[in-house]
Scaffold this active site. Sequence first.
Site, short mmCIF file in Angstrom:
data_model
loop_
_atom_site.label_atom_id
_atom_site.label_comp_id
_atom_site.label_asym_id
_atom_site.label_seq_id
_atom_site.Cartn_x
_atom_site.Cartn_y
_atom_site.Cartn_z
CB THR A 32 48.60 29.62 72.99
OG1 THR A 32 48.17 30.73 73.80
CG2 THR A 32 47.55 28.53 73.06
CG ASP A 36 56.41 36.20 86.21
OD1 ASP A 36 55.67 35.42 85.60
OD2 ASP A 36 56.07 37.36 86.55
C1 PRP Z 1 54.62 39.20 81.22
C2 PRP Z 1 55.20 40.55 80.91
C3 PRP Z 1 54.56 40.90 79.60
C4 PRP Z 1 54.47 39.56 78.92
C5 PRP Z 1 55.60 39.48 77.93
O1 PRP Z 1 53.34 39.31 81.71
O2 PRP Z 1 54.96 41.50 81.92
O3 PRP Z 1 53.28 41.49 79.73
O4 PRP Z 1 54.64 38.57 79.94
O5 PRP Z 1 55.50 38.33 77.18
P1 PRP Z 1 55.22 38.33 75.62
O6 PRP Z 1 56.14 39.37 75.03
O7 PRP Z 1 55.58 36.94 75.22
O8 PRP Z 1 53.78 38.66 75.41
P2 PRP Z 1 52.49 38.02 82.14
O9 PRP Z 1 51.73 37.50 81.00
O10 PRP Z 1 53.38 37.04 82.85
O11 PRP Z 1 51.43 38.63 83.15
P3 PRP Z 1 51.62 39.27 84.60
O12 PRP Z 1 52.30 40.61 84.41
O13 PRP Z 1 50.24 39.42 85.09
O14 PRP Z 1 52.45 38.35 85.42
N1 URA Z 2 57.41 37.55 81.10
C1 URA Z 2 58.29 37.68 82.12
O1 URA Z 2 57.93 38.25 83.17
N2 URA Z 2 59.52 37.18 81.97
C2 URA Z 2 59.94 36.57 80.84
O2 URA Z 2 61.10 36.16 80.77
C3 URA Z 2 59.01 36.44 79.80
C4 URA Z 2 57.76 36.94 79.95
#
Ligand code: PRP
Ligand code: URA
Length: 208
Positions: free
Chosen positions: A107, A199
């Site tokens: 989602t 990521d």
């Molecule tokens: C990533 C990033 C943000 C989010 C951004 O975290 O560090 O928190 O995605 O995406 P959005 O603007 O669409 O919400 P992630 O959910 O991958 O978690 P992680 O840091 O634990 O890998």
């Molecule tokens: N979170 C990440 O870490 N990278 C992206 O490009 C989008 C969400």
Amino acid sequence: MTNVHVSVHPLVQTKVAILRDEKTKPKIFRELVGEITQFLMYEATADLPTSPVTVQTPMAAYHGQTLAARIGLIPILRAGLGMVDPILDMIPTAQIWHLGLYRDHETLQPVSYYNKLPADPTVDVCLVLDPMLATGGSASAAVSVLKRWGVQHIKFVGLIAAPEGVALMQREHPDVPLHLAAVDERLNDIGYIIPGLGDAGDRQFGTR
Ligand code: PRP
Ligand code: URA
């Protein structure tokens, strides 16, 4: 774009290019996250209030200024963690309140899994930290939590944003300034920033 500050500093741009490079290993990646964060913080903190302070130099009394606001750092787990220590080097008195949010892969909505805010706010200004602003869902949810908590003075410090994330924040939280190193072209169909850097959590913590 009002309230959106994107650094055009040559040193920031240089470091962002190395950060994005897929050949950059986690150790250097973490160092760059910290260095870029410190550059962005210089601007993000420029309007913080100060109060008078007097110190005695070896020669005479000196009447200067000292930071008056109590600062809270709100790293969004995981990736925001890498921005905390570099800021503590600049603001050693900052308090740290952790928020755990991850994006549901289907989602793309933020899912809250950890909240270490105390019962009442003990800071004046909150800096929400996350390297990536993609859809903006995580940042917007974090800001909403902080507003419900009672803090009105909030800023977001991030490294790379998508236009979609900037637009969402401006729509839902137009009062929150965004301090960024880059705004990229777009999101792809699974919500990753293009060109982005992949990521940010995996690249910092070597979990790819
Ligand atoms: C990533 C990033 C943000 C989010 C951004 O975290 O560090 O928190 O995605 O995406 P959005 O603007 O669409 O919400 P992630 O959910 O991958 O978690 P992680 O840091 O634990 O890998
Ligand atoms: N979170 C990440 O870490 N990278 C992206 O490009 C989008 C969400």
